[in-house]
Write an enzyme that holds these catalytic residues in place. Structure first.
Site, PDB file in Angstrom:
ATOM      1  N   PRO A   2       6.954  -5.961   1.827  1.00  0.00           N
ATOM      2  CG  PRO A   2       4.991  -6.147   0.697  1.00  0.00           C
ATOM      3  CD  PRO A   2       5.867  -6.810   1.642  1.00  0.00           C
ATOM      4  CD  GLU A   3       5.631   0.451   2.824  1.00  0.00           C
ATOM      5  OE1 GLU A   3       6.105   1.586   2.821  1.00  0.00           O
ATOM      6  OE2 GLU A   3       4.570   0.162   3.383  1.00  0.00           O
ATOM      7  CE  LYS A  61       7.495  -0.068  -2.301  1.00  0.00           C
ATOM      8  NZ  LYS A  61       6.089   0.217  -2.650  1.00  0.00           N
ATOM      9  NE  ARG A 297      -2.557  -0.032  -1.755  1.00  0.00           N
ATOM     10  CZ  ARG A 297      -1.233  -0.122  -1.845  1.00  0.00           C
ATOM     11  NH1 ARG A 297      -0.586   0.523  -2.769  1.00  0.00           N
ATOM     12  NH2 ARG A 297      -0.567  -0.875  -1.009  1.00  0.00           N
TER      13      ARG A 297
END
Length: 315
Positions: A2-3, A61, A297
């Site tokens: 993901p990043e 992303k 998060r």
DNA sequence: AGTAGCACCTGATTGC
DNA sequence: TGCAATCAGGTGCTAC
């Protein structure tokens, strides 16, 4: 994966293998992977088959392949692109073999593509996604509003419609730093939420947000509007340097869920100072790092080094 | 307008 | 051992 550094690792890996290859076969193994296509898997397959990949591009992303349909001029900007988002667990795996000769698809394989290169060698590209938040879709493009390159790896100055709303990413040479700093210092939200907001500066996710805030000694819940301009500038700078450093090591990886197109994982997790280290001593001062959920998060910081408000001595 | 909260999934791990 | 609860690196929609 993901990043930004992980997605860029995938983008460049894909680009090194699939440029100028033509899509011969498309097998959608799970319809939800192409849920953004109004016509579902059939439309996805029909729109891709026969097209060639002329560029593999990325902003933040979000990734996409610039496509050329047979008969289209080589220099015409693509009307449609193949967009890919990895979500939480997406991966690409490339085999230098035909679909018939490639290993059987993994149980998380959602789409399998068969490609033929100009030299007639064949490739099999699998899109794997355990958690199914990722997707592939074929969608129309829009021009960049400033006329500059849309992102890393692009040939034409267009980007997918679904990417138009996000900001340029932290490592984009065309990032308007002035505008980014203004956006970073706006609003009542905690600065961590702002870092995760892809419309402000894209590419930063949960790991690098925590790392950047630790490096800049800023409390994740500090209201964005209380940051001074130099503070915001310092934060953006460390976010950029942390992600650049991660990029040179192939991205951050904790397990086999996050790998490059050859299935190999990055090494940057060794270098993390905050993310995933709740309870462990801060590398600067030794205070055990705090771990709390912020906005749903997991968030890690040093309560000693990262004060919610600047210490009196620096005011 | 800006922001918080939740929904979207699967699978590994933790706790009782 | 078994089963339920919890957690995971993202995004977008909805409702306030």
């Amino acid at each position: 994966m993901p990043e930004l550094p992980e997605v860029e690792t995938v983008r460049s890996g894909l680009a090194s293998l699939v440029l100028d290859a033509t899509l011969n076969s498309v097998e959608v193994r799970r319809d939800s992977c192409v849920r953004l296509m109004p016509g579902g898997a059939d439309q996805f397959t029909a729109m891709l088959t026969g097209s060639s990949i002329v560029a593999v591009a990325r902003r933040g992303k979000f990734m996409w392949c610039e496509l050329r349909m047979p008969g289209e001029a080589a220099d015409a900007p693509p009307a449609e692109v193949l967009s890919a988002h990895l979500g939480m667990s997406g991966q690409f795996r490339v085999y230098e073999a035909s679909v018939a000769a490639a290993p059987p698809p993994h149980s998380h394989c959602r789409v399998r593509l068969g490609l033929r290169r100009a030299d007639s060698t064949e490739l099999t590209v699998d899109f794997l996604d355990q958690r199914t938040f990722g997707y592939l879709t074929v969608e129309p493009t829009v021009g960049t509003s400033d006329g500059h390159a849309a992102g890393a790896g692009t040939i034409h100055d267009v980007l997918p419609t679904s990417v138009a709303h996000i900001g340029r990413d932290a490592l984009d040479p065309w990032l308007d730093t002035d505008a980014a700093l203004r956006a970073m210092r706006r609003g009542s939200r905690g600065i961590k939420q702002v870092l995760l907001d892809q419309t402000v500066v894209s590419g930063i996710g949960n790991i690098y947000a925590d790392e950047a805030l630790w490096a800049a000694r800023i409390h994740p819940e500090r209201p964005a509007r209380t940051l001074s301009r130099p503070m915001a500038a310092g934060l953006l700078k460390v976010a950029q340097s942390v992600m650049s450093a991660a990029l040179t090591q192939g991205g951050t990886s904790f397990d086999s869920l996050y790998v490059n197109v050859n299935g190999e994982s990055g090494y940057f997790s060794r270098a993390l100072n905050a993310y995933g280290r709740g309870g462990e001593p801060c590398d600067r001062c030794g205070t055990p790092l705090t771990r709390h959920s912020i906005g749903g998060r997991a968030t890690h910081w040093c309560a000693q080094c990262q004060r919610k408000w600047a210490p009196r001595s620096t005011r």
